[in-house]
Structures are given as structure tokens and as C-alpha cells.
Scaffold this active site. Structure first.
Site, PDB file in Angstrom:
ATOM      1  N   LYS A  40      59.418  -7.910  30.496  1.00 18.85           N
ATOM      2  CA  LYS A  40      58.443  -8.780  31.148  1.00 18.85           C
ATOM      3  C   LYS A  40      58.096  -9.955  30.232  1.00 18.85           C
ATOM      4  CE  LYS A  40      54.507  -6.044  29.493  1.00 18.85           C
ATOM      5  NZ  LYS A  40      53.280  -5.318  29.883  1.00 18.85           N
ATOM      6  N   TYR A 272      42.622 -32.565  11.929  1.00 18.41           N
ATOM      7  CA  TYR A 272      41.397 -32.836  12.671  1.00 18.41           C
ATOM      8  C   TYR A 272      40.176 -32.159  12.051  1.00 18.41           C
ATOM      9  CZ  TYR A 272      44.432 -34.513  16.450  1.00 18.41           C
ATOM     10  OH  TYR A 272      45.347 -35.195  17.196  1.00 18.41           O
TER      11      TYR A 272
END
Length: 395
Positions: A40, A272
């Protein structure tokens, strides 16, 4: 022989020899049960189709997915054998699932009604597996509703609309050895299974064991074990042991090419918010991957990378496309390899190291690596796998 991967911005190397070895090791842990290779979420980020095929080569007789769309894509790509999928919603492609010979999980009467209607319209029985909620509290039928679901499924089978191929459930805490819910869930599963069999269900397979249960709970192996993260060489939980201690080999190596190296003075802010400021003159290395590639932003300031033979940490915030490491004055050439995680054979971090840095689990680290990162498959052919195994055994 394995080819040296081409130089690229970033790459996820997928060692299919390691995956085959893991499947063989897991089969040895559950010698009396068949093995389902769970692929999956695109094979936990490794690539569903190549991993499914490699697992089958190593002896897996079932393949498992969450959604029907995942299962149908496997079948369309030529993956043979039994494919099971379990996360259905109203209106999903039941008819296509029947045509593709999927084993489809049913947890409630609505799903049984939809799959039965599709089978009647197609004139062909659907293979279904009834899921019991034994205590996880997610998908699956509650014990109080179980007799009604079993009765309705047997009625549909009697008219030729469905074939009940399995009864199954899923653990909540198999990755926590000794947790009281483990024994409680096993007892409930046996009760629900006994009820279904007494009512007339003759399941081909009964299954409950996920990766941690496959490794630690032989009493839960029944007819089939479903191995997910362990197949990719990742320990299901640190409490159970490291990958190496469990006899597993990590399959994915995430690498990038250093994009820029520059000298900066003391007091220079990085990324940042300037959450990292250099405390001395140093060199900075730019790693050209970020949270847009699946690198967890929560690992800012902590995520480890092997560059130039040394572990470095993400300096400041991880951005969408890039982050910075402080090289401590080390001179590195642009284009040098930066290893974010792998099996550790070259001294690099592993996925668990990144999980600790991000406050998550290793499952998430590999699964979230995005499609912008090319997958490079190593040892795709079985003979390559055997050669790789021989090399590892002799080293």
C-alpha cells in the site's frame, strides 16, 4: 551486476535484493503460514509494482493494498496471483475488482450489498473476506454486528454472488510487547472466527498478524501473515529491536548531490527565521531536497545527513526544496554525495534516526518521500539478488 546510479539532484535507491532477503527471513519466522506482501501507499514509498514482483519471487503468495485503486493498478501492471484490498468506500469499483480477481474486504452490510449487486450485474461471484473489529476500533465489523454480517454473507454465497475466502482482523498494539490488548484481541478473534465457522463459513485463510506480530507472536500467525514495513527492512518498533537485530535489511537509501558550498562568517543566519546562526566562520552545504520531497519539516535543526564522511545536522529550518548543513569548515565539492538515510553500511543515518529527529515513526519517513524523487532500482533480477546476498555474506 548492480550499476552505479547516475548523478542526479536526489534519488531513492531501492535495493530489491534486500527486499527479497527480508521476505525470505520473514517467511522463516512464520513457516506454517503463507505471506502477504503489503505494498500500500506505493510500496511504503518504495514502488508498489517492483516491490510486489520482487516479493513474489522471494515466495510471497499474496499481495495486499489498502485501496481498490492501488490493487487495480497492480493487476493492470501484470502483478500475478492473489491481491487483496481492504479500504473500500461507497461507490468504489466493486465490478472492476471482481473482473480483476481481487479479494475484497467487507466490514459491514453496506459493503456486502454493493459487492453483491456488482456480482449479480456481472454474472460472476466476488471473492470477499470478512473483517472483524477485535479491538482496534477502525475498520471491521463489531462483535455485536458479526452474526448479522456472517448470516448475510452466507446467504449471498448460497445464491452464488460471493465466495467467502477469508476472515481477518488487525492488531492495535502488536508493536508493544506484553500489551494486554494483544491477548484480548486474539481471544475475540478466535470467538468471532468460531462463530463464523460454526455458521458454515469455510475460509481459505484466517489472518491477523502484521509485521510486529509476524516477528513476535507465533500464536497469531494462523494461515497467513501480512508483512508491511518489515518487508522494507524497517523495524516495526524500537522496542522489538533494530532492523539488524531482527535480521532485516533496509531497502531504501535516500541520497542527494550537494548543490552549493560556501564560506560564511560568524553570526550568519541560516534559512527562514534565522533559527540557526553560525557561531564561528564556517562552510555551509546546500542539500537540494526539502519538505516538498517528503523531508519532514519537524526535523529542522536535527535531521542527520552524512556528508564528507561526517554526520551533519540540518541547520535551521528545512524549506520546501532545500535545507542547509553546517560543514564546520570542511571543504566539500559541489556534487558530492549527501546520504540522508540508508542501511547504515557506509556510516549513514537510517530512517529511524530521521524518525527520532522528527518525532514520528520510520514508517512515515520512507512513505512520505515524494514522486519528485526518482526511484533507482538495484538488483532487479533474481540472479543479481543472489550475487548481492553472496557479497553480503562474505563481507
Amino acid at each position: 551486476m548492480t550499476q552505479t546510479p547516475p548523478l542526479m539532484r536526489t534519488r531513492a535507491e531501492i535495493d530489491l535484493a534486500a527486499l527479497r532477503a527480508n521476505v525470505r527471513s520473514l517467511r522463516e519466522r512464520a513457516p506454517g503460514a503463507a505471506l502477504m506482501a503489503v505494498v500500500k501507499s506505493d510500496g511504503y514509498g518504495h514502488g508498489a509494482v517492483p516491490c510486489a514482483l520482487a516479493a513474489i519471487e522471494a515466495g510471497a503468495t499474496w499481495v495486499g493494498t489498502a485501496t481498490p485503486q492501488e490493487a487495480l493498478a497492480l493487476r493492470a501492471a501484470g502483478v500475478p496471483g492473489r491481491i487483496m484490498c481492504w479500504l473500500w468506500t461507497p461507490g468504489d469499483p466493486w465490478r472492476e475488482g471482481i473482473e480483476a480477481d481481487l479479494d475484497m474486504s467487507v466490514s459491514g452490510l453496506w459493503a456486502l450489498a454493493e459487492v453483491t449487486a456488482a456480482a449479480r450485474a456481472l454474472g460472476r461471484p466476488a471473492r470477499i473476506q470478512l473483517k472483524a473489529d477485535t479491538g482496534l476500533g477502525r475498520n471491521g465489523c463489531q462483535p455485536t454486528d458479526w452474526p448479522q454480517l456472517v448470516f448475510a454473507a452466507l446467504a449471498a454465497q448460497a445464491e452464488g454472488a460471493v465466495q467467502i475466502t477469508g476472515i481477518w482482523s488487525h492488531f492495535a498494539c502488536a508493536d508493544e510487547p506484553g500489551h494486554p490488548s494483544i491477548a484480548a484481541q486474539l481471544a475475540v478473534f478466535r470467538e468471532m472466527l468460531a462463530h463464523a465457522e460454526k455458521a458454515g463459513v469455510e475460509p481459505e485463510v484466517r489472518h491477523m498478524a502484521n509485521s510486529p506480530a509476524t516477528l513476535t507472536l507465533p500464536e497469531a500467525h494462523f494461515d497467513l501473515v501480512r508483512t508491511g514495513v518489515a518487508m522494507y527492512g524497517i523495524s516495526p518498533a524500537p522496542e522489538l529491536g533494530t532492523s539488524d537485530e531482527l535480521g532485516l535489511r533496509p531497502v531504501m537509501t535516500l541520497a542527494a548531490s550537494v548543490a552549493l558550498v560556501k564560506h560564511v562568517p560568524a553570526g550568519h543566519g541560516v534559512s527562514y527565521g534565522h533559527h540557526y546562526v553560525t557561531d564561528a566562520e564556517t562552510t555551509l552545504g546546500l542539500i537540494p531536497v526539502g519538505y516538498g520531497d517528503g523531508i519532514p519539516r519537524h526535523a529542522s535543526g536535527r535531521g542527520p545527513v552524512l556528508v564528507g564522511g561526517e554526520w551533519r545536522r540540518a541547520a535551521g529550518r528545512i524549506a520546501m526544496d532545500q535545507f542547509v548543513v553546517d560543514l564546520g569548515g570542511q571543504e566539500i565539492q559541489e556534487g558530492a554525495e549527501a546520504l540522508l538515510f540508508g542501511p547504515g553500511t557506509r556510516g549513514e543515518p537510517n530512517a529511524e534516526d530521521w524518525a527520532r529527529a522528527a518525532g514520528t515513526i520510520a514508517y512515515e519517513i520512507v512513505t512520505r518521500i515524494g514522486s519528485r524523487v526518482p526511484r533507482v532500482y538495484l538488483n532487479e533480477r533474481a540472479e543479481q539478488a543472489e550475487q548481492a546476498d553472496a557479497r553480503n555474506s562474505s563481507s
